[in-house]
Design a protein around this motif. Structure first.
Motif, PDB file in Angstrom:
ATOM      1  N   CYS A  43       1.087  -1.465   0.146  1.00  0.00           N
ATOM      2  CA  CYS A  43       0.314  -0.060  -0.144  1.00  0.00           C
ATOM      3  C   CYS A  43       0.763   1.556  -0.151  1.00  0.00           C
ATOM      4  CB  CYS A  43      -0.775  -0.034   1.562  1.00  0.00           C
ATOM      5  SG  CYS A  43      -2.204   1.337   1.888  1.00  0.00           S
ATOM      6  N   LEU A  44       0.436   2.367  -0.702  1.00  0.00           N
ATOM      7  CA  LEU A  44       1.341   3.543  -0.474  1.00  0.00           C
ATOM      8  C   LEU A  44       1.268   4.443  -0.142  1.00  0.00           C
ATOM      9  CD1 LEU A  44       0.307   4.725  -4.473  1.00  0.00           C
ATOM     10  CD2 LEU A  44       2.598   3.940  -3.917  1.00  0.00           C
ATOM     11  N   ILE A  45      -0.187   3.884   1.034  1.00  0.00           N
ATOM     12  CA  ILE A  45       0.179   4.969   2.639  1.00  0.00           C
ATOM     13  C   ILE A  45       0.673   4.267   3.478  1.00  0.00           C
ATOM     14  CG2 ILE A  45      -1.974   6.160   4.277  1.00  0.00           C
ATOM     15  CD1 ILE A  45      -3.848   6.414   1.808  1.00  0.00           C
ATOM     16  N   CYS A  46      -0.096   2.645   4.156  1.00  0.00           N
ATOM     17  CA  CYS A  46       0.781   2.054   5.005  1.00  0.00           C
ATOM     18  C   CYS A  46       2.037   1.247   4.313  1.00  0.00           C
ATOM     19  CB  CYS A  46      -0.038   1.666   5.961  1.00  0.00           C
ATOM     20  SG  CYS A  46      -0.926   0.355   4.848  1.00  0.00           S
ATOM     21  N   GLY A  47       2.678   0.860   3.341  1.00  0.00           N
ATOM     22  CA  GLY A  47       3.066   0.481   2.825  1.00  0.00           C
ATOM     23  C   GLY A  47       3.328  -1.182   3.371  1.00  0.00           C
ATOM     24  N   ASP A  67      -6.616   1.507   4.922  1.00  0.00           N
ATOM     25  CA  ASP A  67      -6.637   2.961   4.607  1.00  0.00           C
ATOM     26  C   ASP A  67      -7.971   3.156   3.728  1.00  0.00           C
ATOM     27  OD1 ASP A  67      -4.034   3.068   6.055  1.00  0.00           O
ATOM     28  OD2 ASP A  67      -3.306   2.695   4.403  1.00  0.00           O
TER      29      ASP A  67
ATOM     30  N   MET B 171       4.307   9.526  -7.658  1.00  0.00           N
ATOM     31  CA  MET B 171       5.089   8.335  -7.841  1.00  0.00           C
ATOM     32  C   MET B 171       4.845   7.077  -9.072  1.00  0.00           C
ATOM     33  SD  MET B 171       2.325   7.256  -3.857  1.00  0.00           S
ATOM     34  CE  MET B 171       0.834   8.130  -4.898  1.00  0.00           C
ATOM     35  N   ARG B 185       9.999   0.480  -8.181  1.00  0.00           N
ATOM     36  CA  ARG B 185       8.666   1.459  -7.724  1.00  0.00           C
ATOM     37  C   ARG B 185       9.344   2.879  -7.366  1.00  0.00           C
ATOM     38  NH1 ARG B 185       4.165  -0.783  -4.106  1.00  0.00           N
ATOM     39  NH2 ARG B 185       4.079   0.965  -2.902  1.00  0.00           N
ATOM     40  N   ASP B 187       8.771   6.402  -4.715  1.00  0.00           N
ATOM     41  CA  ASP B 187       7.798   6.068  -3.528  1.00  0.00           C
ATOM     42  C   ASP B 187       7.766   7.045  -2.623  1.00  0.00           C
ATOM     43  OD1 ASP B 187       5.824   3.380  -3.479  1.00  0.00           O
ATOM     44  OD2 ASP B 187       7.010   3.057  -2.259  1.00  0.00           O
ATOM     45  N   GLY B 190       6.743   8.880   0.522  1.00  0.00           N
ATOM     46  CA  GLY B 190       7.115   7.695   1.078  1.00  0.00           C
ATOM     47  C   GLY B 190       5.708   6.982   1.703  1.00  0.00           C
ATOM     48  N   HIS B 191       5.245   5.941   2.922  1.00  0.00           N
ATOM     49  CA  HIS B 191       4.665   6.065   3.441  1.00  0.00           C
ATOM     50  C   HIS B 191       4.233   6.136   4.904  1.00  0.00           C
ATOM     51  CE1 HIS B 191       4.975   3.154   0.678  1.00  0.00           C
ATOM     52  NE2 HIS B 191       6.177   2.426   0.802  1.00  0.00           N
ATOM     53  N   PRO B 192       3.569   7.196   5.190  1.00  0.00           N
ATOM     54  CA  PRO B 192       3.516   7.320   6.189  1.00  0.00           C
ATOM     55  C   PRO B 192       3.616   7.480   7.653  1.00  0.00           C
ATOM     56  CG  PRO B 192       1.845   8.805   4.442  1.00  0.00           C
ATOM     57  CD  PRO B 192       2.782   8.146   3.703  1.00  0.00           C
ATOM     58  N   LYS B 193       2.614   5.904   7.672  1.00  0.00           N
ATOM     59  CA  LYS B 193       2.449   5.435   8.568  1.00  0.00           C
ATOM     60  C   LYS B 193       3.525   4.083   9.318  1.00  0.00           C
ATOM     61  CE  LYS B 193      -2.624   5.752   8.032  1.00  0.00           C
ATOM     62  NZ  LYS B 193      -3.746   5.189   7.026  1.00  0.00           N
ATOM     63  N   GLN B 194       4.173   4.079   8.369  1.00  0.00           N
ATOM     64  CA  GLN B 194       5.135   2.610   9.528  1.00  0.00           C
ATOM     65  C   GLN B 194       5.808   3.947   9.846  1.00  0.00           C
ATOM     66  OE1 GLN B 194       6.816   0.245   7.063  1.00  0.00           O
ATOM     67  NE2 GLN B 194       4.840  -0.689   6.507  1.00  0.00           N
TER      68      GLN B 194
END
Lengths: 83, 232
Positions: A43-47, A67, B171, B185, B187, B190-194
């Motif tokens: 996922c682009l948001i949470c990875g 998400d 992206m 790929r 990104d 980034g993945h802001p929730k990581q």
């Protein structure tokens, strides 16, 4: 913050209302669902990709069900608070 | 300095080049590096035969500078800058350097009056919407191209592969001829929730020849990449 799909500036979250709704509809109608997601579909948001339903939005990439639902919930709550 | 030729300059260069070739081959196995290694072994063992340093010197001297120029020259979409050798296993930064080398080749062609058009280079069109795939041509079946995004991040594409992603290039990912993601790929948001800072920051993913993600020195698959450019 900006929408991960259209880069529209938004106050909070990662999807604008239009794209949160669009992805929610895709999720509900099983459009763009990756049948066997692996690390390439994270996922682009949470990875994340494990234990997630992954939707592909063609001009952006992959989004997970958690998400999408969270982003849509934010917009619903925002609407509830708006007089 | 050394009128009698007592200092074995060539032998020292041969040995240094041999070490460089061994390291390059170990880090990045390719036919090109195998050729350099074989050349260096021969150059070291056979008197009066120079090692591959005679060919590598110019390559290293211009590589970084040219890569910088390619990044600066990029416009609003992912661009193709030239043909690529096999560069699987490289990070985006290294691929960018490779792109610089390819751009240098293209410049050389231009100066010789032999600018190749898109058909000759095997490229039809690679747009950020992903409509164009790298096409095979009879002269170029094994090589692909290197695409460079607005940030200067470069990605080698094999014939049949294409890039899909956001029109602003923040992206994108590489897909194969069947439309499946290769794992390469970018990104840019980034993945802001990581929780991992490397995952939160703009990063790239590269896939190895085994189909698995290439990882950095601490085993992290989130590889460094240039961040998206802010609009003026």
């Amino acid at each position: 913050m900006e929408c991960f799909i259209c880069s529209k500036a938004i106050g909070c979250g990662y999807l604008c209302e239009q794209h949160a709704r669009e992805l929610k509809d895709m999720l509900e109608n099983k459009i763009g669902v990756i049948e066997t997601p692996d690390w390439r579909h994270h996922c682009l948001i949470c990875g994340e990709h494990k234990n997630r339903i992954i939707i592909e939005y063609p001009s952006a990439g992959y989004f997970c069900d958690e998400d999408i639902c969270e982003e849509w919930r934010k917009w619903l709550e925002h609407k509830d608070k708006t007089p | 300095m050394d009128p009698l030729g007592l200092v074995p300059v060539e032998t020292i260069l041969d040995a240094a080049s041999l070490v460089d070739s061994v390291v390059s081959m170990a880090n990045e196995p390719s036919w090109a590096n195998a050729g350099f290694l074989a050349w260096d072994v021969a150059g070291t063992l056979i008197p009066y035969v120079p090692g591959a340093w005679v060919a590598k010197g110019g390559k290293y001297a211009s590589k970084l500078k040219k890569a910088e120029e390619v990044g600066e020259a990029s416009a609003d979409s992912v661009k193709v800058v030239g043909k690529s050798e096999k560069t699987a296993g490289k990070g985006a930064k290294e691929a960018e350097q490779e792109a610089g080398q390819q751009a240098e080749k293209k410049t050389e062609q231009a100066s010789e009056g032999a600018v190749k058009d898109t058909a000759e280079t095997g490229v039809d069109k690679v747009k950020n919407e992903g409509e164009g795939a790298v096409q095979n041509s009879s002269a170029d079946k094994n090589n692909g191209v290197i695409a460079v995004d607005p940030q200067g991040n470069a990605m080698p594409l094999k014939p049949g592969q294409k890039i899909e992603g956001r029109p602003d290039g923040k992206m994108w990912q590489v897909k194969d001829k069947d439309g499946n993601p290769t794992g390469d790929r970018y990104d840019g948001l980034g993945h802001p929730k990581q929780s991992d800072p490397k995952a939160q920051a703009p990063h790239a993913h590269r896939v190895g020849s085994d189909g698995q993600p290439i990882k950095d020195e601490v085993g992290n698959p989130h590889l460094p990449a240039n961040p998206p450019k802010e609009k003026d």
